[in-house]
Design an enzyme around this catalytic site. Sequence first.
Site, PDB file in Angstrom:
ATOM      1  N   GLY A  20     -49.546 -46.424  -0.383  1.00 18.97           N
ATOM      2  CA  GLY A  20     -50.115 -47.764  -0.314  1.00 18.97           C
ATOM      3  C   GLY A  20     -50.801 -48.227  -1.580  1.00 18.97           C
ATOM      4  CB  ILE A  60     -52.450 -28.493  -6.571  1.00 20.04           C
ATOM      5  CG1 ILE A  60     -51.202 -29.291  -6.174  1.00 20.04           C
ATOM      6  CG2 ILE A  60     -53.453 -28.438  -5.440  1.00 20.04           C
ATOM      7  CD1 ILE A  60     -50.335 -28.564  -5.144  1.00 20.04           C
ATOM      8  CG  ASP A  61     -49.084 -31.756  -9.028  1.00 21.10           C
ATOM      9  OD1 ASP A  61     -48.912 -30.851  -8.208  1.00 21.10           O
ATOM     10  OD2 ASP A  61     -48.824 -32.955  -8.778  1.00 21.10           O
ATOM     11  CG  MET A  74     -46.071 -28.457  -3.760  1.00 22.61           C
ATOM     12  SD  MET A  74     -47.471 -29.219  -2.893  1.00 22.61           S
ATOM     13  CE  MET A  74     -46.644 -29.795  -1.409  1.00 22.61           C
ATOM     14  N   GLY A  75     -45.905 -29.081  -7.870  1.00 23.99           N
ATOM     15  CA  GLY A  75     -46.232 -29.388  -9.272  1.00 23.99           C
ATOM     16  C   GLY A  75     -45.599 -30.663  -9.784  1.00 23.99           C
ATOM     17  CG  HIS A  96     -48.217 -29.991   2.122  1.00 22.95           C
ATOM     18  ND1 HIS A  96     -46.862 -30.063   2.291  1.00 22.95           N
ATOM     19  CD2 HIS A  96     -48.602 -31.168   1.587  1.00 22.95           C
ATOM     20  CE1 HIS A  96     -46.432 -31.253   1.893  1.00 22.95           C
ATOM     21  NE2 HIS A  96     -47.463 -31.937   1.455  1.00 22.95           N
ATOM     22  CD  GLN A 107     -47.705 -24.492  -3.793  1.00 28.40           C
ATOM     23  OE1 GLN A 107     -47.500 -24.415  -4.983  1.00 28.40           O
ATOM     24  NE2 GLN A 107     -46.844 -25.046  -2.955  1.00 28.40           N
ATOM     25  NE  ARG A 108     -51.906 -31.839  -0.972  1.00 29.70           N
ATOM     26  CZ  ARG A 108     -51.061 -32.839  -0.707  1.00 29.70           C
ATOM     27  NH1 ARG A 108     -50.043 -33.078  -1.515  1.00 29.70           N
ATOM     28  NH2 ARG A 108     -51.236 -33.599   0.337  1.00 29.70           N
TER      29      ARG A 108
HETATM   30  O1  F6P Z   1     -49.413 -34.242  -6.495  1.00 30.37           O
HETATM   31  C1  F6P Z   1     -49.789 -33.251  -5.612  1.00 30.37           C
HETATM   32  C2  F6P Z   1     -48.644 -32.859  -4.730  1.00 30.37           C
HETATM   33  O2  F6P Z   1     -49.080 -31.806  -3.891  1.00 30.37           O
HETATM   34  C3  F6P Z   1     -47.366 -32.466  -5.463  1.00 30.37           C
HETATM   35  O3  F6P Z   1     -47.437 -31.176  -6.005  1.00 30.37           O
HETATM   36  C4  F6P Z   1     -46.340 -32.648  -4.373  1.00 30.37           C
HETATM   37  O4  F6P Z   1     -45.072 -32.946  -4.899  1.00 30.37           O
HETATM   38  C5  F6P Z   1     -46.871 -33.837  -3.606  1.00 30.37           C
HETATM   39  O5  F6P Z   1     -48.253 -33.915  -3.878  1.00 30.37           O
HETATM   40  C6  F6P Z   1     -46.649 -33.771  -2.121  1.00 30.37           C
HETATM   41  O6  F6P Z   1     -47.096 -34.946  -1.552  1.00 30.37           O
HETATM   42  P1  F6P Z   1     -47.194 -35.217   0.013  1.00 30.37           P
HETATM   43  O7  F6P Z   1     -48.563 -34.793   0.437  1.00 30.37           O
HETATM   44  O8  F6P Z   1     -47.013 -36.690   0.125  1.00 30.37           O
HETATM   45  O9  F6P Z   1     -46.131 -34.430   0.689  1.00 30.37           O
END
Ligand code: F6P
Length: 361
Positions: A81, A142-143, A185-186, A285, A287-288
Amino acid sequence: MATIKRIGLLTSGGDCAGLNAVIRAVVHRAIEGYGWRVFGIHEGTMGLMRRPVDYEELSLNIFTGNILRMGGTILGTTNKGDPFAFPMPDGTKQDRSGEIVEGYHELALDALIMIGGDGSLRILRKLALQGGINMVAIPKTIDNDVPFTENAVGYITAVDVATEALDRLQPTAASHNRVMVLELMGRDNGHIALNTGIAGGADVILIPEIPYTLDSIKRKIEAIRAQGRSFALVVVAEGVKTENGEPLTVTEIGGVIHLGGIGHYLGRRIAEVTGAETRVTVLGHTQRGGMPSPRDRIFASAFGVHAVDLIAAGKFDRMVAWSDRRCIDVPIAEVISRQHPVDLKGPVVHTARGLGICLGD
Ligand code: F6P
């Protein structure tokens, strides 16, 4: 210099570990250091777009417990958004930036701290200039693709999580004589993959910044076999393309498209050219999420304190950063004018090559 009494705080873009540690640091410094009031805006700019404005006042008593240690963001966030082209239910896009600026002024805020990555920095800066918002930014992603800072909040934890995955993949790879492919990711950068690969003993690391050939991977796996080892670990960043340069994406239900699929593609191709049994793990995710590492909590805390101090000094339109063992600040205009890919001549790539890791080239 503007008199500061009330500041807003929001998290924008994808979440990561360490956001709550930033929020805690900002609230402590603002209230205890300066006697200001702090208003946490819910779900990034969405909270300022809603009517009534969606926010909560943040006081010290909410940080007495576990919040420092918690993953995610207690304020909520969104990575969808763009307010300048906001997707409406009828399928059209509308510029709703004015509503966000109005929301900011409705709360009678004197300044705003945004915690975000490069995309959010671009959007929020445009909003701040348009709406007379005194803004200071804190980098998180995280990237780790935000320039001028050695670390963005969340990156170290992501590398820790991914390294633990490799630690767990290695014994099962060895037990079954398999080639394990781990997709990380990245986005368009290979910071997580490269650093994880080194920390976790990968044999092959593929990142978007370095073009690869399958032949190079095949030769590496054959060399490993010739040394008497029957398994291998391959790390690939999600932004790596196929051998023909085609990006691979996944479309979620609802139409959101994101990077993904290169791990399975490579797993298949490596099996075809080497005859190895391959298995693929897509870490996604994880990783987040989860608890931030102590290092991320330290960066988060230093950034939060420094951001508040910048506001107190009347220094706006700046992003806090970590450089050469110090917390510094840089103009947001400069940050968004650059990218931060892996430095191909830098020490991390040099280390990987020095360890004999195949980078695909
Ligand atoms: O930019 C952070 C990130 O975790 C990237 O590494 C990944 O490609 C993207 O966000 C994933 O996004 P979403 O939460 O929309 O799946």
